[in-house]
Design a protein around this motif. Structure first.
Motif, PDB file in Angstrom:
ATOM      1  N   ARG A  99       0.845  -1.212   0.000  1.00  0.00           N
ATOM      2  CA  ARG A  99       0.000   0.000   0.000  1.00  0.00           C
ATOM      3  C   ARG A  99       0.873   1.253   0.000  1.00  0.00           C
ATOM      4  O   ARG A  99       0.573   2.242  -0.694  1.00  0.00           O
ATOM      5  N   PHE A 100       1.961   1.215   0.771  1.00  0.00           N
ATOM      6  CA  PHE A 100       2.878   2.351   0.838  1.00  0.00           C
ATOM      7  C   PHE A 100       3.493   2.629  -0.535  1.00  0.00           C
ATOM      8  O   PHE A 100       3.541   3.779  -0.988  1.00  0.00           O
ATOM      9  N   VAL A 101       3.956   1.578  -1.189  1.00  0.00           N
ATOM     10  CA  VAL A 101       4.589   1.717  -2.501  1.00  0.00           C
ATOM     11  C   VAL A 101       3.601   2.253  -3.529  1.00  0.00           C
ATOM     12  O   VAL A 101       3.945   3.095  -4.372  1.00  0.00           O
ATOM     13  N   GLN A 102       2.347   1.801  -3.447  1.00  0.00           N
ATOM     14  CA  GLN A 102       1.319   2.210  -4.412  1.00  0.00           C
ATOM     15  C   GLN A 102       0.627   3.517  -4.019  1.00  0.00           C
ATOM     16  O   GLN A 102      -0.333   3.920  -4.663  1.00  0.00           O
ATOM     17  N   THR A 103       1.166   4.185  -2.987  1.00  0.00           N
ATOM     18  CA  THR A 103       0.578   5.422  -2.448  1.00  0.00           C
ATOM     19  C   THR A 103      -0.910   5.249  -2.124  1.00  0.00           C
ATOM     20  O   THR A 103      -1.741   6.111  -2.417  1.00  0.00           O
ATOM     21  N   LYS A 104      -1.228   4.121  -1.508  1.00  0.00           N
ATOM     22  CA  LYS A 104      -2.601   3.827  -1.092  1.00  0.00           C
ATOM     23  C   LYS A 104      -2.653   3.519   0.400  1.00  0.00           C
ATOM     24  O   LYS A 104      -3.397   2.657   0.853  1.00  0.00           O
ATOM     25  N   ARG A 105      -1.852   4.244   1.162  1.00  0.00           N
ATOM     26  CA  ARG A 105      -1.785   4.007   2.604  1.00  0.00           C
ATOM     27  C   ARG A 105      -3.146   4.220   3.266  1.00  0.00           C
ATOM     28  O   ARG A 105      -3.876   5.152   2.934  1.00  0.00           O
ATOM     29  N   ARG A 106      -3.443   3.342   4.220  1.00  0.00           N
ATOM     30  CA  ARG A 106      -4.679   3.461   4.994  1.00  0.00           C
ATOM     31  C   ARG A 106      -4.456   4.206   6.307  1.00  0.00           C
ATOM     32  O   ARG A 106      -5.400   4.613   6.962  1.00  0.00           O
ATOM     33  N   ASN A 107      -3.186   4.326   6.706  1.00  0.00           N
ATOM     34  CA  ASN A 107      -2.849   4.956   7.990  1.00  0.00           C
ATOM     35  C   ASN A 107      -3.681   4.375   9.133  1.00  0.00           C
ATOM     36  O   ASN A 107      -4.349   5.109   9.859  1.00  0.00           O
ATOM     37  N   PRO A 108      -3.653   3.056   9.311  1.00  0.00           N
ATOM     38  CA  PRO A 108      -4.505   2.436  10.327  1.00  0.00           C
ATOM     39  C   PRO A 108      -4.031   2.724  11.749  1.00  0.00           C
ATOM     40  O   PRO A 108      -2.861   3.022  11.974  1.00  0.00           O
ATOM     41  N   HIS A 109      -4.967   2.630  12.680  1.00  0.00           N
ATOM     42  CA  HIS A 109      -4.647   2.725  14.112  1.00  0.00           C
ATOM     43  C   HIS A 109      -3.896   4.003  14.471  1.00  0.00           C
ATOM     44  O   HIS A 109      -2.963   3.985  15.269  1.00  0.00           O
ATOM     45  N   GLN A 110      -4.297   5.108  13.871  1.00  0.00           N
ATOM     46  CA  GLN A 110      -3.650   6.382  14.170  1.00  0.00           C
ATOM     47  C   GLN A 110      -4.641   7.422  14.694  1.00  0.00           C
ATOM     48  O   GLN A 110      -4.370   8.619  14.673  1.00  0.00           O
ATOM     49  N   THR A 111      -5.777   6.946  15.177  1.00  0.00           N
ATOM     50  CA  THR A 111      -6.797   7.846  15.707  1.00  0.00           C
ATOM     51  C   THR A 111      -6.602   8.059  17.205  1.00  0.00           C
ATOM     52  O   THR A 111      -5.847   7.333  17.869  1.00  0.00           O
ATOM     53  N   HIS A 112      -7.317   9.043  17.729  1.00  0.00           N
ATOM     54  CA  HIS A 112      -7.237   9.303  19.169  1.00  0.00           C
ATOM     55  C   HIS A 112      -7.803   8.129  19.956  1.00  0.00           C
ATOM     56  O   HIS A 112      -7.292   7.786  21.033  1.00  0.00           O
ATOM     57  N   SER A 113      -8.834   7.484  19.431  1.00  0.00           N
ATOM     58  CA  SER A 113      -9.424   6.342  20.137  1.00  0.00           C
ATOM     59  C   SER A 113      -8.420   5.187  20.227  1.00  0.00           C
ATOM     60  O   SER A 113      -8.370   4.469  21.228  1.00  0.00           O
ATOM     61  N   ARG A 114      -7.595   5.009  19.191  1.00  0.00           N
ATOM     62  CA  ARG A 114      -6.567   3.988  19.240  1.00  0.00           C
ATOM     63  C   ARG A 114      -5.504   4.345  20.278  1.00  0.00           C
ATOM     64  O   ARG A 114      -4.998   3.485  21.014  1.00  0.00           O
ATOM     65  N   LEU A 173      -0.355   2.988  15.851  1.00  0.00           N
ATOM     66  CA  LEU A 173      -0.067   2.888  17.280  1.00  0.00           C
ATOM     67  C   LEU A 173      -0.319   1.471  17.793  1.00  0.00           C
ATOM     68  O   LEU A 173      -1.367   0.889  17.565  1.00  0.00           O
ATOM     69  N   GLY A 174       0.677   0.926  18.480  1.00  0.00           N
ATOM     70  CA  GLY A 174       0.512  -0.377  19.101  1.00  0.00           C
ATOM     71  C   GLY A 174       0.676  -1.568  18.180  1.00  0.00           C
ATOM     72  O   GLY A 174       0.535  -2.710  18.628  1.00  0.00           O
ATOM     73  N   ASP A 175       0.981  -1.348  16.907  1.00  0.00           N
ATOM     74  CA  ASP A 175       1.082  -2.455  15.948  1.00  0.00           C
ATOM     75  C   ASP A 175       2.471  -3.078  15.904  1.00  0.00           C
ATOM     76  O   ASP A 175       2.604  -4.300  15.753  1.00  0.00           O
ATOM     77  N   LEU A 176       3.504  -2.240  16.013  1.00  0.00           N
ATOM     78  CA  LEU A 176       4.872  -2.724  15.822  1.00  0.00           C
ATOM     79  C   LEU A 176       5.734  -2.453  17.046  1.00  0.00           C
ATOM     80  O   LEU A 176       5.655  -1.396  17.660  1.00  0.00           O
TER      81      LEU A 176
END
Length: 237
Positions: A63-78, A110-113
């Protein structure tokens, strides 16, 4: 005070003493692992296999390479969720190079890696201990050693010569990989980078803690190479 009330209080005190004793015995029996596990236990998440964890990383990089990042788990709730505890699904031993931020190139949040970064992505005693913690205690399913194109630490090891301060300790750790790859055809730096990745993978696998998890099929340790020009992660085997 009535007999019934006294009996109730006595029962409660007995239960509390029994519970405290059981907890104390459990801590002594389980030792460090249980103490850390209790302190770091994360919000409930679905368990995944080492293979699925690796695929999740590779999918994120695509996704990063294809510029289709979802930016998961980066919200305040996360942020609020993982403040209570962490359960990263993957660990990264990467280079300190500012151009290779793990959460971005793998499209995680956040919290994934569980990330350890050091110049030359070398497995020092401290890095190994950290990754043992990430796998044994936090439950990370895969460790990826990520080297990268045009690594400065590897280049310095190839050039040799005197260096100031503690930089020499990094170079000494990489020199065996430079030596083992010197007769290979192609780009010397890339060859040495990949040889170094494989050397660090083997060093991690020699850890009794990590090797036991591998034998139990709870962990996988692999090597990868990051292309600075494209952002692509490829496996090193």
């Amino acid at each position: 005070m009535s007999r019934q009330h006294r009996q109730t209080n006595l029962s409660r005190r007995s239960l509390f003493k029994f519970g405290a004793g059981a907890i104390g015995t459990g801590v002594l029996t389980a030792g460090l692992n249980s103490n850390l596990l209790a302190a770091e236990k994360a919000p409930v998440e679905d368990d995944i296999t080492p293979d699925k964890a690796l695929q999740e990383l590779l999918d994120g990089n695509e996704r990063f390479v294809q510029t289709k990042r979802r930016n998961p788990h980066q919200t305040h709730s996360r942020l609020v969720e993982v403040a209570k505890g962490q359960k990263p699904f993957a660990s990264i031993l990467g280079c300190a190079d500012s151009r290779v931020p793990s959460e971005i190139v793998f499209d995680q949040g956040l919290g994934d890696l569980f990330v350890c970064r050091v110049a030359g992505n070398i497995a020092t005693t401290e890095e190994i201990g950290s990754l043992e913690f990430g796998s044994l205690v936090l439950g990370s399913k895969v460790i990826v050693v990520v080297g990268h194109e045009r690594c400065g630490a590897v280049s310095a090891a190839i050039k040799g010569g005197e260096v100031p301060g503690k930089i020499g300790s990094l170079i000494e750790a990489i020199k065996p990989s430079v030596e083992s790859s010197k007769d290979q055809s192609g780009d010397k730096i890339e060859n040495a980078c990949k040889a170094n990745v494989l050397a660090q993978v083997q060093k991690l696998k020699s850890s009794p803690v990590l090797s036991k998890l591998i034998d139990e099929e709870k962990l996988k340790i692999v090597g990868a190479y990051y292309d600075l020009d494209t952002g692509k992660i490829s496996m090193v085997v």
